[in-house]
Design an enzyme around this catalytic site. Structure first.
Site, PDB file in Angstrom:
ATOM      1  CD  GLU A 195      -3.073  -0.559  -0.018  1.00  9.47           C
ATOM      2  OE1 GLU A 195      -3.459   0.631  -0.118  1.00  9.47           O
ATOM      3  OE2 GLU A 195      -3.429  -1.452  -0.806  1.00  9.47           O
ATOM      4  CB  SER A 461     -61.702 -23.326   0.387  1.00  8.06           C
ATOM      5  OG  SER A 461     -62.760 -22.913  -0.446  1.00  8.06           O
TER       6      SER A 461
END
Length: 832
Positions: A195, A461
C-alpha cells in the site's frame, strides 16, 4: 462504515486552536509553494514571449523599415493622436532651452502593453486564483480528526443450520483492537509493502507516489493505481466521507499533515489496520482474521497476512468467501512486494505461496436463505440486546431449504408463464413449530419482500378449517349431512366454484370437495364468534371481520400463520409457536439465549382432533387435493382459492412436518384459473416426496464434489491405470466433451441419461475438469449412466449447474437441479 481513530481531539479550546495553527502553517507552506510555482511559470512565459517578439521584429526588418521609419518620424513630430498642442513661447528674458521632443524621454508617449502579455497573465493567473480559492474553502470547512464515528451497537451474526454447520453471516465484524504491542510484524510489513512503500519516510503526502500513480493511470488507460498514502487513507476513514471529489482530496491532504504531526508512524499504522474494511463485513485486521481464518490477528501466518493485506484495495471484490482465486492471486502480489522491499526473502515468498490456505468460515450466503435470515435477524434483536458478535444456532435444514427453493422455482418456471403466476412462497414446519425451510419469494435478489411472513392475502377455502373445527366442537360429525343448495344469509348469496349443487352431502365429503354453500350454512349455524375464537386459539393474529363471507376465507392472512394453525391440528397442544432460533452464543461460555422447553398448550379435544384429521385426509384421498398424494405416506391437507383466482393455497400435513404453499401475483392480478389443487398441491407433492429421503438420512450430492475446481495447468495428474477388458455394454476411457450432456469415448458418442447438455464455457470447463480422467459408462450409449471415481457423473454435472435435468430425468437428477437452482450454481448463476 468507518471507525474512530485513537487521536480524536479533545473538547477544550486550547487543543482546537493548536490544531488550527498547525493546519494554517501547513496551508501557508502550500500557498508559498504554489506562489513560487506561479512566479516561475510567469517569468518563463514572459521570457519566451519577449524572445519570440524580438525574433519576429528582426525577421521583418528589411521589408517593414520604411513604413516603420515614417511612422516613427510622424509620431516624433506630432506626438500623440490628440488635439494639436498650442505653441508655447519662451520667456523673453530667458534663452530658448526647450529640448527636441524626440530626444527628451519625459516627453515620449507612454508605452503600450502588448495584448498577448495580458492574455498570458490571465491564462496563468486565473486558474491559480481559482485553485487558491478552492483550497481556502476546503481548508475553511475542514472537519476535525476522528469526526466520523462508528454506528452504535453493531454486531455480526454467524448463523448455523440445525446440524451446526455455519452457512451465513450478517452484520459487521469488529474483533479486538490491535495495539503497537499486538500488531503482527508480518501484517505490518505486508500492508506497507503493497500500500505505501515510503510510509516511514514521507510526511503524510508522497509526491513521488502521486506522480507515479498519475503516470501509470494516464498510460494505462484508466485508474490502475491510487496515490494515497496510508496516512491519507486513515484520515479519510476516520474523518471524511468516501465521495470522490477534489475538495475531499485536499482535505485529506491537510488532515494527513495533521496526523503526521500528532501521531507516530506505528500509531498511524495500527489505527489504519483497526479501521480498514477487509470485505465480508469485517472491519479491522483482527475481525478479518477471525472472519476468514477462524483466529485472531496474533496468529496470522505469512500467507494469511499477505492475503489480508491484499484485500484493502478492493475488499468487496476480493473477499475470499466470494472470490478465493482472486484473493490468492492478490496475496501472491503482496508476497512479491515484500520481497522487493526486503521484508522477506524470495525462498520465504515461494514457501508461503505453496502453503494451502483454508477458510474457516462459510462461503457467501446462499441467496435463497436470505428470507429466513431476515426473520432470524429480527428474532435475535428481540431475544438479546448483548453487544458484540454472536453465533446463532437456527432451525433451518439446509437440504430441505435448497429442495424447497428448487421445487418452487421449477414449477413456476415450467407453468408460471402459461398460467400467469408470478410469485410463490413455501414454509415447512416441524410439529413443534421449528421452521425447517422458508421460501419468501421467487428470487430474493429481485425482491426482499417475504411473502411467507409479510404478505396478507385472502385465504379462500383454506379458512374452512376453523369453520369445521367450530362445527365439530358443537356436536356435528364428519358423517352429519347438509344439503348443497342455493343459500342466502342476509344479502349474501355464496356460490360454488362450478356454479352447481350436489344435494345432500356428509360433512367429510363437503370439506373434501370444498363446497361453499355448506361451509356458509355451518358458519351461520355455529356463529361467527365461534369461528373467530377457533382461529385465534390456533394462532391466527390477523384482523378477522365478523361478516358472513368470513366462513369462505374473505379475511387477509399470512402463509406462516395459516401453516401454524394447521400444525395445531397435528400437535398435542395449541397454539403451536413457530420459532427459528435455538441458541445464541457470544464470547462467553454461557449462552446469551437458549430456547426453553416449550410449555404444552391447551390440548384440543381428542375427538374433534380425530374428526378434523380424518376430514383433512379426505381432501387428499378423494377431494380437491388429490395432486398432493404421496405414495406410501399418510397425507392430509386443504386447498384454498380466493375470488377471481387471485390466490391459490395448499397446506398439508405429514407425520414429520407441516408444509404451506401459496402462489399468486404481487399486484393481485388474477391467475389463469389456478386453484389450490393445481400448482400449490403439486409443489407440496414434489417437496414432500423428495424430503422423505432427506429426513431418512440420505445424503444429497456434496457441493464441494459437484463444484470441483478445474485441474490446475501445473498440477501433476497421474495417468489412468490401464483398464481391464470392459464388460459387455460397458465403455471406459478418457472422454472428449461435445457438450455437458454428450461425450465421445474411444470414438463412440455417449449421451448422459436425463441430461440436457450445454455448450460454450460450461462445456470447456467440464473438459478441463475431466482432463486425463477416466470414466466408466454403462447401458445404451444413447442414454448411459457414467461414473467418475465412483460418483455419478450426470449428478455431479447437474448439481454444479453445468446442465439441466430433462423432464423425464431420474429423481436424483431432478433433486440435483433443484440444489443447483437454489445455490445459483453454473447456468443458474446471476450477475450480482
Amino acid at each position: 462504515m468507518t471507525a474512530q481513530g485513537p487521536d480524536r481531539p479533545g473538547e477544550d479550546g486550547t487543543e482546537t486552536r493548536a490544531a488550527a495553527r498547525e493546519a494554517a502553517r501547513a496551508a501557508a507552506l502550500l500557498a508559498r509553494q504554489l506562489g513560487r510555482l506561479a512566479g516561475s511559470a510567469g517569468r518563463s512565459a514572459w521570457r519566451s514571449g519577449t524572445a519570440a517578439a524580438r525574433d519576429a521584429a528582426k525577421g521583418a526588418a528589411n521589408g517593414a523599415r520604411p513604413v516603420l521609419a515614417r511612422t516613427a518620424d510622424r509620431l516624433r513630430s506630432t506626438g500623440p493622436r490628440t488635439a494639436p498642442a498650442a505653441p508655447v513661447a519662451a520667456p523673453v528674458d530667458q534663452p530658448d532651452t526647450q529640448s527636441d521632443p524626440v530626444d527628451d524621454p519625459s516627453a515620449r508617449p507612454p508605452r503600450r502593453r502588448r495584448p498577448w502579455v495580458i492574455g498570458l497573465a490571465v491564462v496563468i493567473g486565473l486558474p491559480l486564483v481559482i485553485l487558491a480559492g478552492y483550497v481556502f474553502v476546503a481548508f475553511a470547512s475542514l472537519p476535525p480528526l476522528g469526526g466520523v464515528a462508528p454506528e452504535a451497537n453493531q454486531r455480526a451474526l454467524v448463523v448455523e443450520a440445525e446440524s451446526g454447520r455455519a452457512f451465513a453471516t450478517r452484520g459487521a465484524f469488529q474483533g479486538e483492537r490491535l495495539t503497537e504491542k499486538t500488531l503482527p510484524p508480518r501484517l505490518a510489513q505486508a500492508i506497507v509493502a503493497i500500500e505505501d512503500r515510503r510510509f516511514y519516510s514521507h510526511w503524510g503526502i508522497d509526491l513521488r507516489g502521486m506522480a507515479r500513480a498519475v503516470w501509470r493511470n494516464a498510460t494505462g488507460g484508466g485508474v490502475r493505481e491510487g496515490g494515497s498514502t496510508i496516512t491519507q487513507q486513515y484520515a479519510r476513514l476516520t474523518s471524511l466521507t468516501q465521495e470522490k471529489t477534489l475538495k475531499r482530496k485536499i482535505q485529506e491532504a491537510f488532515l494527513a499533515l495533521r496526523l503526521e504531526s500528532t501521531l507516530t508512524k506505528p500509531e498511524i499504522l495500527v489505527g489504519y489496520l483497526n479501521t480498514a474494511y477487509f470485505g465480508a463485513g469485517a472491519y479491522g485486521a483482527d475481525a478479518a482474521a477471525r472472519r476468514y481464518f477462524g483466529h485472531g490477528a496474533a496468529g496470522l501466518t505469512l500467507p494469511e497476512a499477505a492475503m489480508l493485506a491484499g484485500l484493502v484495495r478492493a475488499p468487496s471484490q476480493l473477499a475470499p468467501t466470494r472470490n478465493f482465486g482472486g484473493a490468492k492471486e492478490r496475496a501472491d502480489l503482496v508476497l512479491q512486494a515484500m520481497v522487493e522491499t526486503g521484508a522477506i526473502s524470495q525462498p520465504e515468498a515461494d514457501k508461503a505461496r505453496a502453503e494451502k490456505l483454508t477458510l474457516h468460515t462459510p462461503p457467501e450466503t446462499p441467496p435463497g436463505t436470505n428470507y429466513f435470515l431476515d426473520a432470524v435477524s429480527g428474532d435475535v434483536k428481540r431475544l438479546t440486546e448483548a453487544a458484540g458478535d454472536v453465533t446463532v444456532r437456527s432451525t433451518l435444514n439446509l437440504d430441505l431449504q435448497s429442495l424447497a427453493e428448487g421445487v418452487l422455482a421449477r414449477r413456476l418456471d415450467s407453468e408460471g408463464g402459461k398460467k400467469k403466476v408470478g410469485q410463490g412462497a413455501l414454509v415447512a414446519m416441524a410439529p413443534d413449530g421449528a421452521i425447517l425451510a422458508m421460501v419468501g419469494g421467487r428470487d430474493y435478489e429481485d425482491s426482499q419482500f417475504n411473502r411467507a411472513t409479510q404478505a396478507k392475502r385472502q385465504a379462500g377455502s383454506l379458512f374452512k378449517l376453523f369453520v369445521y373445527l367450530a362445527a365439530y366442537g358443537k356436536g356435528f360429525f364428519p358423517d352429519s349431512v347438509l344439503v348443497d343448495r342455493p343459500t342466502q344469509i342476509g344479502e349474501w348469496e355464496p356460490q360454488n366454484s362450478n356454479n352447481r349443487f350436489r344435494g345432500a352431502l356428509p360433512l367429510r365429503s363437503a370439506f373434501a370437495l370444498s363446497v361453499n354453500t355448506i361451509a356458509a350454512q355451518l358458519g351461520d349455524e355455529v356463529g361467527l364468534p365461534a369461528i373467530v375464537a377457533e382461529a385465534r386459539r390456533l394462532g391466527v393474529q390477523s384482523d378477522l371481520p365478523e361478516v358472513p363471507s368470513l366462513a369462505l376465507g374473505s379475511a387477509d392472512v399470512s402463509l406462516l400463520e395459516m401453516t401454524r394453525a394447521y400444525a395445531g391440528v397435528l400437535g398435542p397442544g395449541v397454539p403451536v409457536e413457530p420459532y427459528l432460533v435455538r441458541t445464541i452464543r457470544g464470547n462467553t461460555p454461557q449462552p446469551l439465549y437458549q430456547r426453553p422447553a416449550p410449555k404444552p398448550g391447551a390440548a384440543m379435544d381428542a375427538q374433534v382432533q380425530s374428526m378434523m384429521l380424518d376430514s383433512l385426509q379426505a381432501v387428499v384421498e378423494s377431494g380437491t387435493g388429490k395432486a398432493a398424494r404421496v405414495n406410501g405416506l399418510a397425507v392430509g391437507g386443504k386447498t384454498g382459492t380466493s375470488q377471481d383466482y387471485r390466490d391459490a393455497w395448499f397446506v398439508g400435513l405429514t407425520p414429520d412436518m407441516i408444509v404451506g404453499v401459496w402462489v399468486g401475483n404481487d399486484d393481485n392480478t388474477p391467475m389463469n384459473k389456478v386453484t389450490g389443487g393445481d400448482i400449490p398441491a403439486r409443489v407440496f407433492h414434489d417437496f414432500v416426496e423428495r424430503a422423505q429421503k432427506v429426513l431418512k438420512g440420505r445424503k444429497r450430492p456434496a457441493p464441494s464434489a459437484a463444484r470441483a475446481e478445474p485441474t490446475p495447468a501445473n498440477a501433476v495428474v497421474p495417468a489412468p491405470t490401464p483398464a481391464p477388458t470392459p464388460a459387455t455394454g460397458e465403455v471406459r476411457g478418457v472422454p472428449e466433451v461435445v457438450d455437458t450432456g454428450t461425450l465421445t469415448i474411444r470414438g463412440r458418442k455417449v449421451r448422459l441419461l436425463g441430461v440436457v447438455g450445454e455448450g460454450g464455457a460450461l462445456a470447456r470447463q467440464l473438459a478441463r475438469y475431466l482432463r486425463r480422467r477416466e470414466i466408466i459408462c454403462s447401458g445404451d450409449p444413447a442414454s448411459a449412466r457414467c461414473r467418475l471415481d465412483g460418483d455419478d457423473l450426470a449428478s455431479l454435472i447437474v448439481t454444479a449447474g453445468g446442465a439441466r435435468a430433462a423432464e423425464d430425468a431420474p429423481s436424483d437428477l431432478i433433486e440435483a437441479e433443484d440444489q443447483a437452482r437454489a445455490e445459483r450454481a453454473g447456468l443458474w448463476q446471476r450477475e450480482r
